[in-house]
Write a protein that holds these residues in place. Structure first.
Motif, PDB file in Angstrom:
ATOM      1  N   ASP A   1       0.862  -1.179   0.000  1.00 40.36           N
ATOM      2  CA  ASP A   1       0.000   0.000   0.000  1.00 40.36           C
ATOM      3  C   ASP A   1       0.904   1.236   0.000  1.00 40.36           C
ATOM      4  OD1 ASP A   1      -1.767   2.080   0.427  1.00 40.36           O
ATOM      5  OD2 ASP A   1      -2.639   1.239   2.254  1.00 40.36           O
ATOM      6  N   PRO A   2       1.072   1.901  -1.137  1.00 42.37           N
ATOM      7  CA  PRO A   2       1.967   3.063  -1.196  1.00 42.37           C
ATOM      8  C   PRO A   2       1.622   4.160  -0.190  1.00 42.37           C
ATOM      9  CG  PRO A   2       1.294   2.422  -3.399  1.00 42.37           C
ATOM     10  CD  PRO A   2       0.482   1.607  -2.436  1.00 42.37           C
ATOM     11  N   ALA A   3       0.378   4.259   0.235  1.00 46.47           N
ATOM     12  CA  ALA A   3      -0.005   5.275   1.213  1.00 46.47           C
ATOM     13  C   ALA A   3       0.715   5.071   2.547  1.00 46.47           C
ATOM     14  CB  ALA A   3      -1.523   5.268   1.415  1.00 46.47           C
ATOM     15  N   LEU A   4       1.049   3.817   2.860  1.00 53.20           N
ATOM     16  CA  LEU A   4       1.750   3.536   4.123  1.00 53.20           C
ATOM     17  C   LEU A   4       3.162   4.126   4.134  1.00 53.20           C
ATOM     18  CD1 LEU A   4       0.664  -0.158   4.780  1.00 53.20           C
ATOM     19  CD2 LEU A   4      -0.247   1.937   5.814  1.00 53.20           C
ATOM     20  N   LEU A   5       3.727   4.375   2.967  1.00 54.95           N
ATOM     21  CA  LEU A   5       5.064   4.960   2.889  1.00 54.95           C
ATOM     22  C   LEU A   5       5.088   6.366   3.484  1.00 54.95           C
ATOM     23  CD1 LEU A   5       6.086   3.854  -0.719  1.00 54.95           C
ATOM     24  CD2 LEU A   5       6.455   2.648   1.436  1.00 54.95           C
ATOM     25  N   ASN A   6       3.935   7.026   3.499  1.00 57.39           N
ATOM     26  CA  ASN A   6       3.850   8.380   4.047  1.00 57.39           C
ATOM     27  C   ASN A   6       4.109   8.420   5.550  1.00 57.39           C
ATOM     28  OD1 ASN A   6       3.183   9.381   1.489  1.00 57.39           O
ATOM     29  ND2 ASN A   6       1.002   9.041   1.841  1.00 57.39           N
ATOM     30  N   ASP A   7       3.989   7.282   6.218  1.00 55.65           N
ATOM     31  CA  ASP A   7       4.224   7.224   7.664  1.00 55.65           C
ATOM     32  C   ASP A   7       5.695   7.029   8.023  1.00 55.65           C
ATOM     33  OD1 ASP A   7       1.502   7.514   8.151  1.00 55.65           O
ATOM     34  OD2 ASP A   7       1.160   5.338   8.215  1.00 55.65           O
ATOM     35  N   LEU A   8       6.514   6.640   7.064  1.00 56.94           N
ATOM     36  CA  LEU A   8       7.928   6.362   7.359  1.00 56.94           C
ATOM     37  C   LEU A   8       8.667   7.537   8.009  1.00 56.94           C
ATOM     38  CD1 LEU A   8       9.020   4.176   4.319  1.00 56.94           C
ATOM     39  CD2 LEU A   8       8.802   3.470   6.707  1.00 56.94           C
ATOM     40  N   PRO A   9       8.457   8.781   7.569  1.00 60.55           N
ATOM     41  CA  PRO A   9       9.198   9.887   8.187  1.00 60.55           C
ATOM     42  C   PRO A   9       8.965  10.057   9.679  1.00 60.55           C
ATOM     43  CG  PRO A   9       8.235  10.588   6.116  1.00 60.55           C
ATOM     44  CD  PRO A   9       7.665   9.228   6.426  1.00 60.55           C
ATOM     45  N   SER A  10       7.881   9.539  10.207  1.00 63.18           N
ATOM     46  CA  SER A  10       7.588   9.697  11.635  1.00 63.18           C
ATOM     47  C   SER A  10       8.331   8.696  12.514  1.00 63.18           C
ATOM     48  CB  SER A  10       6.078   9.572  11.882  1.00 63.18           C
ATOM     49  OG  SER A  10       5.644   8.252  11.611  1.00 63.18           O
ATOM     50  N   HIS A  11       8.984   7.714  11.918  1.00 67.95           N
ATOM     51  CA  HIS A  11       9.688   6.689  12.691  1.00 67.95           C
ATOM     52  C   HIS A  11      11.112   7.129  13.025  1.00 67.95           C
ATOM     53  CE1 HIS A  11       6.634   3.514  12.410  1.00 67.95           C
ATOM     54  NE2 HIS A  11       6.351   4.079  11.253  1.00 67.95           N
ATOM     55  N   GLU A  12      11.490   6.932  14.272  1.00 64.92           N
ATOM     56  CA  GLU A  12      12.800   7.355  14.754  1.00 64.92           C
ATOM     57  C   GLU A  12      13.945   6.718  13.959  1.00 64.92           C
ATOM     58  OE1 GLU A  12      15.530   7.248  18.792  1.00 64.92           O
ATOM     59  OE2 GLU A  12      13.389   6.780  18.935  1.00 64.92           O
TER      60      GLU A  12
END
Length: 104
Positions: free
Chosen positions: A60-71
């Motif tokens: 799901d490419p939309a899930l890639l948008n959450d990567l920047p929030s991970h430490e």
């Protein structure tokens, strides 16, 4: 499964260091990418321009948008910032690419 492609820019004479860092990629980063639904991730280098071309498969490419929030993602970007073009938040300058041909 979706294919996602992008390009980035490596600084001159940093090929070996870029390769070394990816050969030693952190297990926690690999885990995060896999948990995000990423598979078959490759990065290619055009040595004539130092352009990096990345391609990956994502559930799901939309899930890639959450990567920047991970430490761990933020730490990786900071770690890589001295060898490639980066934004103020240390994320790599990345240009999305549109797929115009695919032969399965």
């Amino acid at each position: 499964m979706y294919r996602v492609a992008f390009k980035m820019q490596l600084f001159a004479n940093k090929k070996e260091e870029y390769k070394k860092r990816h050969d030693e990629i952190w297990p926690e980063l690999v885990l995060l990418l896999k948990e995000t639904g990423i598979s078959e991730y490759s990065i290619f280098l055009d040595e004539t321009t130092n352009s990096l071309f990345g391609v990956l498969k994502a559930e799901d490419p939309a899930l890639l948008n959450d990567l920047p929030s991970h430490e761990v993602m933020q730490k990786w970007w900071k770690y890589m910032g001295d060898i490639m073009e980066s934004n103020r938040d240390n994320s790599p300058v990345s240009i999305s690419m549109e797929e115009v041909f695919y032969m399965p």
